[in-house]
Every structure is written in C-alpha cells, then in structure tokens.
Design a protein around this motif. Structure first.
Motif, PDB file in Angstrom:
ATOM      1  N   ALA A  31       0.843  -1.194   0.000  1.00 57.51           N
ATOM      2  CA  ALA A  31       0.000   0.000   0.000  1.00 57.51           C
ATOM      3  C   ALA A  31       0.876   1.241   0.000  1.00 57.51           C
ATOM      4  N   VAL A  32       0.279   2.339  -0.391  1.00 57.29           N
ATOM      5  CA  VAL A  32       0.938   3.633  -0.360  1.00 57.29           C
ATOM      6  C   VAL A  32       0.131   4.516   0.583  1.00 57.29           C
ATOM      7  N   PHE A  33       0.827   5.233   1.459  1.00 56.63           N
ATOM      8  CA  PHE A  33       0.174   6.099   2.442  1.00 56.63           C
ATOM      9  C   PHE A  33       0.834   7.475   2.397  1.00 56.63           C
ATOM     10  N   TRP A  34       0.031   8.521   2.463  1.00 59.77           N
ATOM     11  CA  TRP A  34       0.583   9.873   2.518  1.00 59.77           C
ATOM     12  C   TRP A  34      -0.389  10.776   3.246  1.00 59.77           C
ATOM     13  N   TYR A  35       0.146  11.893   3.696  1.00 58.52           N
ATOM     14  CA  TYR A  35      -0.651  12.917   4.358  1.00 58.52           C
ATOM     15  C   TYR A  35      -0.972  14.018   3.366  1.00 58.52           C
ATOM     16  N   ASP A  49      -1.351  20.553   2.241  1.00 58.26           N
ATOM     17  CA  ASP A  49      -0.086  20.428   1.518  1.00 58.26           C
ATOM     18  C   ASP A  49      -0.385  20.415   0.019  1.00 58.26           C
ATOM     19  N   ASP A  50      -0.121  21.539  -0.627  1.00 53.95           N
ATOM     20  CA  ASP A  50      -0.403  21.652  -2.064  1.00 53.95           C
ATOM     21  C   ASP A  50       0.422  20.679  -2.888  1.00 53.95           C
ATOM     22  N   PHE A  51       1.514  20.170  -2.330  1.00 56.16           N
ATOM     23  CA  PHE A  51       2.377  19.252  -3.067  1.00 56.16           C
ATOM     24  C   PHE A  51       1.977  17.791  -2.860  1.00 56.16           C
TER      25      PHE A  51
END
Length: 96
Positions: A31-35, A49-51
C-alpha cells in the motif's frame, strides 16, 4: 504555478503521469500512504499540503485494482484535543 512546468500541466496526472516526481510501481499486498496536510509543528493538523497532489496512471497492461481508506482529522485544534482526551479516558476505563 509550480505545477505547470514548460507548458506541461502536472495537475493533469492521467495525461502527464510519466512526468510526476514520484511513481510507485504496484506490487501485490502493498500500500501507499501519505498525508494531505502539513503538521503545524506542534503535532496538530496544519495547512493543506499543495504538493500532496496525486493521481493514478492509465492502465497499459492487466487490470487495475484500488481501495481507498480515508482517515479524516478535524482541522479544529480544540476539537482534536477534546477527542484525544476522550480517547485517553476511554482507554483508561478499559484497563480497569
């Protein structure tokens, strides 16, 4: 403006998938996880976070399977603190 480079609109993730600065090759069972938000530096949710712009590439071979799990955090710091206190109280009551 930083997402438009050399007349290429990187916000169009399907059309310009090969030009993204991070691509993850799929692997079964991972899985891939990000904020999507930055920290405020004190452990709370800060600004968006615009990026964190993300998108999926077109499938060129095989079948694409995807599942989303959204974790929502209340942006109101006072309510975050109240919720945390309630969870600590709840966890403490379960230990008795």
């Amino acid at each position: 403006q930083s997402l438009i480079q050399n007349d290429i609109d990187l916000r169009d993730t399907r059309k310009n998938c090969d030009k993204g600065n991070l691509r993850v090759k799929p692997q079964q069972g991972t899985a891939v996880f990000w904020y999507n938000y930055l920290s405020d530096g004190e452990g709370w949710v800060g600004e968006l976070d615009d990026f964190a712009l993300h998108g999926g590439c077109l499938v060129t071979q095989g079948t694409k399977w995807i599942a989303n799990n959204w974790i929502n955090v209340d942006p109101n710091r006072r309510r975050q603190q109240q919720f945390q206190q309630e969870m600590e109280r709840y966890a403490g009551a379960g230990a008795e």
